[in-house]
Enzyme design. Structure first.
Site, PDB file in Angstrom:
ATOM      1  N   GLY A 136     -20.775   6.707   2.642  1.00 48.29           N
ATOM      2  CA  GLY A 136     -19.764   7.023   1.634  1.00 48.29           C
ATOM      3  C   GLY A 136     -20.427   7.009   0.273  1.00 48.29           C
ATOM      4  O   GLY A 136     -21.155   6.071  -0.056  1.00 48.29           O
ATOM      5  N   GLY A 153     -18.823   3.578  -2.798  1.00 52.34           N
ATOM      6  CA  GLY A 153     -20.201   3.681  -2.314  1.00 52.34           C
ATOM      7  C   GLY A 153     -21.184   4.079  -3.405  1.00 52.34           C
ATOM      8  O   GLY A 153     -22.313   3.579  -3.453  1.00 52.34           O
ATOM      9  N   LYS A 161       0.865  -1.189   0.000  1.00 56.30           N
ATOM     10  CA  LYS A 161       0.000   0.000   0.000  1.00 56.30           C
ATOM     11  C   LYS A 161       0.892   1.227   0.000  1.00 56.30           C
ATOM     12  O   LYS A 161       2.026   1.176   0.483  1.00 56.30           O
ATOM     13  CB  LYS A 161      -0.882   0.030   1.250  1.00 56.30           C
ATOM     14  CG  LYS A 161      -2.112   0.903   1.109  1.00 56.30           C
ATOM     15  CD  LYS A 161      -3.228   0.146   0.429  1.00 56.30           C
ATOM     16  CE  LYS A 161      -4.496   0.946   0.306  1.00 56.30           C
ATOM     17  NZ  LYS A 161      -5.620   0.057  -0.011  1.00 56.30           N
ATOM     18  N   GLY A 184     -18.547   7.905  -2.620  1.00 58.12           N
ATOM     19  CA  GLY A 184     -17.433   8.116  -3.542  1.00 58.12           C
ATOM     20  C   GLY A 184     -17.434   7.040  -4.605  1.00 58.12           C
ATOM     21  O   GLY A 184     -18.493   6.511  -4.960  1.00 58.12           O
ATOM     22  N   ASN A 185     -16.250   6.678  -5.101  1.00 52.43           N
ATOM     23  CA  ASN A 185     -16.186   5.686  -6.172  1.00 52.43           C
ATOM     24  C   ASN A 185     -16.814   4.364  -5.741  1.00 52.43           C
ATOM     25  O   ASN A 185     -17.591   3.770  -6.478  1.00 52.43           O
ATOM     26  CB  ASN A 185     -14.738   5.469  -6.613  1.00 52.43           C
ATOM     27  CG  ASN A 185     -14.649   4.396  -7.687  1.00 52.43           C
ATOM     28  OD1 ASN A 185     -15.378   4.449  -8.681  1.00 52.43           O
ATOM     29  ND2 ASN A 185     -13.831   3.406  -7.471  1.00 52.43           N
TER      30      ASN A 185
HETATM   31  N1  GLU Z   1      -7.250   0.326  -3.145  1.00 54.54           N
HETATM   32  C1  GLU Z   1      -8.017  -0.834  -3.451  1.00 54.54           C
HETATM   33  C2  GLU Z   1      -8.098  -1.750  -2.249  1.00 54.54           C
HETATM   34  O1  GLU Z   1      -7.973  -1.329  -1.120  1.00 54.54           O
HETATM   35  C3  GLU Z   1      -7.569  -1.541  -4.731  1.00 54.54           C
HETATM   36  C4  GLU Z   1      -6.176  -2.054  -4.753  1.00 54.54           C
HETATM   37  C5  GLU Z   1      -5.695  -2.501  -6.108  1.00 54.54           C
HETATM   38  O2  GLU Z   1      -6.458  -2.467  -7.063  1.00 54.54           O
HETATM   39  O3  GLU Z   1      -4.524  -2.878  -6.192  1.00 54.54           O
HETATM   40  O4  GLU Z   1      -8.375  -2.918  -2.374  1.00 54.54           O
END
Ligand code: GLU
Length: 405
Positions: free
Chosen positions: A214, A219, A103, A216-217
């Protein structure tokens, strides 16, 4: 705020009490392989230079290249990124994709930047980390406040630095620059497939009243998809306010109102309520789709939903988990419920590497199958160990990771 990394480790502690794993394996999983902080100097529009703090945590790559989004938020800090990277490790394992967990993030309020500043900041993040990224090393993606456009800037910067032409180092790109069809709605849709395959087991009616925190994208898409499938969305919220109509919201009108006014508040077809009130509304399904720790020791006792679908990462604290478990409110855990996003990211990576372009229909068909398989396997593990769905998902993931460690 409660430290999300401590919460993640408390979940791990609980899982190893339910099922035996090798001590060495678990000790390794308590720490990320790497956690990196960088300084990103950005030339601001007024000519000054501002230094931002950026992160990448490469948590575990037993199953494949590190995979996970990049979060832009004023409260983002290393413990949050570590927790999110840990959850990504388990999430990829639950979804059964050949990827590890990572992350990234930057401590920034992106709304305070001009578009040019945002682009320079995003390119700076890639310059600071390009050595450790790559299609077979670490594959970032969008997360809170990061968009396909930002992924396109990042992929372009990475290509300039390294000469890599596959585009497979970043997922969640716009379609025109190598993105996959269906990635935008994948987290919401994946969550719906998971819900749909577990609905009967968790004793929810055919037509549910759904509350979504939420808009956003994640929700926003989830609300639309639940409605399209015959359910009634009775309340939604954004960071500033929430709206409620017991007979259901007209989502297209809500969307238009939000576009026009910038907020959900004062939408003509609903009543204004607070975010706290939204979480405590009676409903069949509560869908937290925003941030960590929103359901915690203070409000878990007041939750009146019949079940919870975690589309956000880490929305329940371990204390809240216990309280809901005792109240017999099943919680479909984040590492399964929101794994549709990373699953379609994996499809994008594969298409880029093979130079293929799959139709949206193909993408959704594959996604549905994978979400159904993951739901079924998780349920088996939960039933076998007579434990919560979260612990079922943890056991499923830990077994898969341990096998390859
Ligand atoms: N940010 C998203 C998650 O928390 C997607 C991660 C990704 O596509 O690599 O799962």
């Amino acid at each position: 705020m409660q430290n999300p990394y401590q919460n993640a480790m408390a979940q791990l502690d609980k899982a190893v009490k339910v099922k035996n794993f090798s001590d060495n394996f678990i000790a390794h999983l308590r720490q990320p392989n790497r956690d990196i902080r960088i300084s990103i100097p950005v030339k601001m529009d007024d000519g000054s230079v501002k230094i931002f703090e950026g992160y990448r945590v490469q948590y575990n790559n037993a199953l494949g290249p590190y995979k996970g989004g990049i979060r832009y938020h004023s409260l983002t800090e290393i413990n949050e990124v570590k927790a999110l990277a840990f959850w990504m490790t388990l999430k990829c394992a639950v979804a059964d994709i050949p990827m590890g967990g990572g992350k990234g993030g930057i401590t920034v309020d992106p709304k305070s930047l001009s578009k040019g500043e945002l682009e320079r900041l995003s390119r700076g993040w890639v310059r600071g980390l390009s050595d450790i990224l790559g299609p077979h090393k670490d594959v970032p993606a969008p997360d809170v406040n990061t968009t396909p456009e930002i992924m396109a800037w990042m992929a372009d910067e990475y290509a300039k630095i390294t000469g890599d032409k596959t585009g497979a180092t970043f997922t969640g790109k716009p379609i025109a620059t190598g993105g996959s069809l269906g990635r935008g709605s994948a987290t919401g849709l994946g969550g719906f497939y998971v819900f749909d395959s577990l609905r009967k087991q968790i004793k929810l009616p055919e037509k549910c009243k759904v509350v979504i925190q939420g808009f956003g994208n994640v929700g926003g898409h989830a609300a639309r998809i639940f409605k399209e499938n015959g359910h009634t969305v009775i309340a939604v919220s954004d960071s500033k306010s929430a709206i409620f109509n017991k007979d259901g919201l007209d989502l297209e009108k809500v969307e238009a109102h939000k576009k026009k006014t910038g907020v959900l508040k004062d939408f003509a077809g609903a009543k204004n309520i607070t975010n706290a009130e939204l979480l405590e509304l009676p409903s069949d399904l509560l869908v937290p789709a925003a941030f960590e720790n929103v359901i915690n020791a203070n409000n878990a006792g007041n939750i009146k939903a019949k079940a919870v679908l975690e589309l956000a990462n880490g929305p329940l604290t371990p204390e809240a988990d216990e309280i809901l478990f005792k109240k017999n409110i099943p919680v479909i855990p984040d590492i399964l419920a929101n794994s549709g996003g990373v699953t379609v990211s994996y499809f994008e990576w594969e298409q880029n590497l093979k130079n293929e372009h799959w139709t949206e229909k193909e993408v959704f068909k594959k996604l549905k199958k994978m979400m159904e398989n993951a739901s079924e396997k998780m349920l088996e593990k939960a039933q076998e160990s007579k434990t919560s769905l979260r612990m079922g998902a943890f056991i499923l993931a830990l077994e898969r990771i341990q096998k390859k460690s």
